[in-house]
Design a protein around this motif. Sequence first.
Motif, PDB file in Angstrom:
ATOM      1  N   GLN A 213      -2.085  25.728  71.740  1.00  0.00           N
ATOM      2  CA  GLN A 213      -3.189  26.590  72.137  1.00  0.00           C
ATOM      3  C   GLN A 213      -2.692  27.820  72.902  1.00  0.00           C
ATOM      4  O   GLN A 213      -3.227  28.925  72.738  1.00  0.00           O
ATOM      5  CB  GLN A 213      -4.198  25.810  72.983  1.00  0.00           C
ATOM      6  CG  GLN A 213      -5.555  26.497  73.094  1.00  0.00           C
ATOM      7  CD  GLN A 213      -6.211  26.704  71.739  1.00  0.00           C
ATOM      8  OE1 GLN A 213      -6.328  25.792  70.934  1.00  0.00           O
ATOM      9  NE2 GLN A 213      -6.627  27.941  71.462  1.00  0.00           N
ATOM     10  N   LEU A 214      -1.679  27.622  73.723  1.00  0.00           N
ATOM     11  CA  LEU A 214      -1.095  28.753  74.448  1.00  0.00           C
ATOM     12  C   LEU A 214      -0.522  29.775  73.467  1.00  0.00           C
ATOM     13  O   LEU A 214      -0.687  30.989  73.638  1.00  0.00           O
ATOM     14  CB  LEU A 214       0.004  28.272  75.399  1.00  0.00           C
ATOM     15  CG  LEU A 214      -0.473  27.631  76.707  1.00  0.00           C
ATOM     16  CD1 LEU A 214       0.681  26.882  77.383  1.00  0.00           C
ATOM     17  CD2 LEU A 214      -1.036  28.686  77.653  1.00  0.00           C
ATOM     18  N   PHE A 215       0.141  29.273  72.442  1.00  0.00           N
ATOM     19  CA  PHE A 215       0.711  30.158  71.429  1.00  0.00           C
ATOM     20  C   PHE A 215      -0.398  30.899  70.681  1.00  0.00           C
ATOM     21  O   PHE A 215      -0.303  32.120  70.457  1.00  0.00           O
ATOM     22  CB  PHE A 215       1.566  29.345  70.451  1.00  0.00           C
ATOM     23  CG  PHE A 215       2.203  30.166  69.364  1.00  0.00           C
ATOM     24  CD1 PHE A 215       3.227  31.049  69.657  1.00  0.00           C
ATOM     25  CD2 PHE A 215       1.775  30.055  68.046  1.00  0.00           C
ATOM     26  CE1 PHE A 215       3.821  31.812  68.654  1.00  0.00           C
ATOM     27  CE2 PHE A 215       2.365  30.810  67.045  1.00  0.00           C
ATOM     28  CZ  PHE A 215       3.388  31.684  67.344  1.00  0.00           C
ATOM     29  N   ILE A 216      -1.444  30.184  70.326  1.00  0.00           N
ATOM     30  CA  ILE A 216      -2.570  30.799  69.617  1.00  0.00           C
ATOM     31  C   ILE A 216      -3.226  31.871  70.482  1.00  0.00           C
ATOM     32  O   ILE A 216      -3.471  32.993  70.050  1.00  0.00           O
ATOM     33  CB  ILE A 216      -3.608  29.732  69.211  1.00  0.00           C
ATOM     34  CG1 ILE A 216      -3.039  28.813  68.130  1.00  0.00           C
ATOM     35  CG2 ILE A 216      -4.895  30.382  68.719  1.00  0.00           C
ATOM     36  CD1 ILE A 216      -3.873  27.581  67.858  1.00  0.00           C
ATOM     37  N   LYS A 249      -4.476  25.236  61.909  1.00  0.00           N
ATOM     38  CA  LYS A 249      -5.042  25.534  63.225  1.00  0.00           C
ATOM     39  C   LYS A 249      -4.652  26.930  63.695  1.00  0.00           C
ATOM     40  O   LYS A 249      -5.492  27.705  64.162  1.00  0.00           O
ATOM     41  CB  LYS A 249      -4.557  24.491  64.240  1.00  0.00           C
ATOM     42  CG  LYS A 249      -5.127  24.677  65.634  1.00  0.00           C
ATOM     43  CD  LYS A 249      -4.637  23.573  66.554  1.00  0.00           C
ATOM     44  CE  LYS A 249      -5.191  23.759  67.960  1.00  0.00           C
ATOM     45  NZ  LYS A 249      -4.712  22.699  68.881  1.00  0.00           N
ATOM     46  N   ILE A 250      -3.385  27.264  63.555  1.00  0.00           N
ATOM     47  CA  ILE A 250      -2.900  28.559  64.058  1.00  0.00           C
ATOM     48  C   ILE A 250      -3.366  29.710  63.176  1.00  0.00           C
ATOM     49  O   ILE A 250      -3.853  30.734  63.671  1.00  0.00           O
ATOM     50  CB  ILE A 250      -1.368  28.541  64.181  1.00  0.00           C
ATOM     51  CG1 ILE A 250      -0.953  27.573  65.304  1.00  0.00           C
ATOM     52  CG2 ILE A 250      -0.819  29.931  64.455  1.00  0.00           C
ATOM     53  CD1 ILE A 250       0.533  27.398  65.458  1.00  0.00           C
ATOM     54  N   MET A 251      -3.251  29.553  61.857  1.00  0.00           N
ATOM     55  CA  MET A 251      -3.655  30.648  60.983  1.00  0.00           C
ATOM     56  C   MET A 251      -5.158  30.871  61.009  1.00  0.00           C
ATOM     57  O   MET A 251      -5.630  32.007  60.891  1.00  0.00           O
ATOM     58  CB  MET A 251      -3.170  30.389  59.557  1.00  0.00           C
ATOM     59  CG  MET A 251      -1.677  30.609  59.376  1.00  0.00           C
ATOM     60  SD  MET A 251      -1.189  30.585  57.636  1.00  0.00           S
ATOM     61  CE  MET A 251       0.441  31.344  57.723  1.00  0.00           C
ATOM     62  N   HIS A 265      -1.838  26.083  50.741  1.00  0.00           N
ATOM     63  CA  HIS A 265      -1.132  24.808  50.573  1.00  0.00           C
ATOM     64  C   HIS A 265      -1.493  23.843  51.701  1.00  0.00           C
ATOM     65  O   HIS A 265      -1.780  22.661  51.462  1.00  0.00           O
ATOM     66  CB  HIS A 265       0.381  25.031  50.561  1.00  0.00           C
ATOM     67  CG  HIS A 265       1.178  23.765  50.651  1.00  0.00           C
ATOM     68  ND1 HIS A 265       1.458  22.980  49.549  1.00  0.00           N
ATOM     69  CD2 HIS A 265       1.723  23.116  51.732  1.00  0.00           C
ATOM     70  CE1 HIS A 265       2.139  21.918  49.932  1.00  0.00           C
ATOM     71  NE2 HIS A 265       2.322  21.984  51.261  1.00  0.00           N
ATOM     72  N   ALA A 266      -1.492  24.338  52.916  1.00  0.00           N
ATOM     73  CA  ALA A 266      -1.714  23.473  54.079  1.00  0.00           C
ATOM     74  C   ALA A 266      -3.114  22.882  54.089  1.00  0.00           C
ATOM     75  O   ALA A 266      -3.295  21.681  54.318  1.00  0.00           O
ATOM     76  CB  ALA A 266      -1.459  24.262  55.364  1.00  0.00           C
ATOM     77  N   VAL A 267      -4.110  23.706  53.839  1.00  0.00           N
ATOM     78  CA  VAL A 267      -5.480  23.217  53.917  1.00  0.00           C
ATOM     79  C   VAL A 267      -5.786  22.240  52.775  1.00  0.00           C
ATOM     80  O   VAL A 267      -6.513  21.252  52.950  1.00  0.00           O
ATOM     81  CB  VAL A 267      -6.480  24.396  53.958  1.00  0.00           C
ATOM     82  CG1 VAL A 267      -6.645  25.049  52.613  1.00  0.00           C
ATOM     83  CG2 VAL A 267      -7.816  23.936  54.508  1.00  0.00           C
TER      84      VAL A 267
END
Length: 442
Positions: A213-216, A249-251, A265-267
């Motif tokens: 979350q900090l990174f986001i 989550k991040i994207m 791909h991820a989703v």
Amino acid sequence: MKKFIVLVAVAVMSMMTGSKVSAQGKYGPDSTECIKYLSYYTEYYKQKNYESALPNWRKAYHYCPPSSRYSMLSDGSTLIRNLIKDNRNNPIYKAQLLDSLMTLYDQRVEYFPKYKVSSLNNKALDMYNYMKDEPMKLLEGLTQVISQIDKNTKPNIFIFQIMTAIDLYQIGLIDPEQIIDIYNTGVEYLNIMTPKNDTERESIDKVKEDFEQLFIDSKVASCENLIAMFTPRVEKDPENIDLAKNIVKIMSSSEDCINNDVYLHAVNLMYAKEPSATSAYYLFKLYSGMNDYDNAVKFLEEAISAEDSDSLTDGDYYYQLALYQLQCRNTLKAYESARMAAELNPEFAGKAYLLMGTIWGSTVCQGNDIEKRSPFWVAVDFMIKAKNADPSIADEANDYIRQYSVYYPKTSEAFMYDIVDGQSYTVSCGGLKATTTVRTQN
């Protein structure tokens, strides 16, 4: 017999001599002084009389080799921490004490390697406690500790590292690539940690969540950087569900970063391996971004109907569905979705009523002057409900009320149709129907 006694005596003397040499080796050339002051400071230290322990500890540290006793170094760390606390308003002396504290940790690692992990973890914690006014030095120190003990680093230290890096980035002292490197390293080590019990597992999971979350929230990485960061990891481990969740989550939290192959791909992997309200929701985000209305609506409706979705989450999803349907000009569906949002989640009721009011305000009815103007009465009803449900949108709702009330029929016009203020009136047009109250203007 006499010869036997002599031999035994010689053996004992040899043992004693060897012992003395060994003791001198361990405690240094001034072994007597070393042992004496070790004893003195230890007695005071056990009583937590740190003030009296300190001068004796300094003598012990002077006479004893660093390798003589681990407790001398670890106790010294406690004594110096206590001094730092007492001299926190003396920056010059505090800096000297901090250097001494770091030296003790380095000696603990060098002379007692079996305590390396705990020593370096404690060193990192003390860095964070005492070096916040030197963020660049703090970041370098934390990064060095992590590089030495990798997955054995205490989880919170990764949080301290990325927080410090983000602060430095925000004042222009480091590049975003450094934070991305810190994030990648932290995630890698946090993912391979082996918790000893459920409590430790929960603690690590919480740190991972906060770390991400900090990174986001830092908004450091552009979509281009995210794609470059995640592409090789996906290629290396395409079936990694944890990686897929992380990517999604991040994207999803980054601006305009869902129309790419990595996210796609991820989703899809998430949905295939762990079908859930969340994975269906992310597919909605994907297809809505691709302007694929049918699939977008299909997956959000799947998210709403999923067993793991509660009514509050459903209300959130219905509101997002309403916005998307309205954007795609499916007004009737948007109105119904907004109604469901207000019904299921009070938190979204105000916004949902506001949206329903704007739908009524833009509805065109055929017929006489009263029938054409009647939707504005319903629109104002919803604006009143909106500001009552959510005072934070009162100003916006009042603006709409002022706009819509301009279109009320004049009292004289309403009289011609045998309609007066306060009378109940049913409006039905454009597939919408509502009962409202007549309002006129002079």
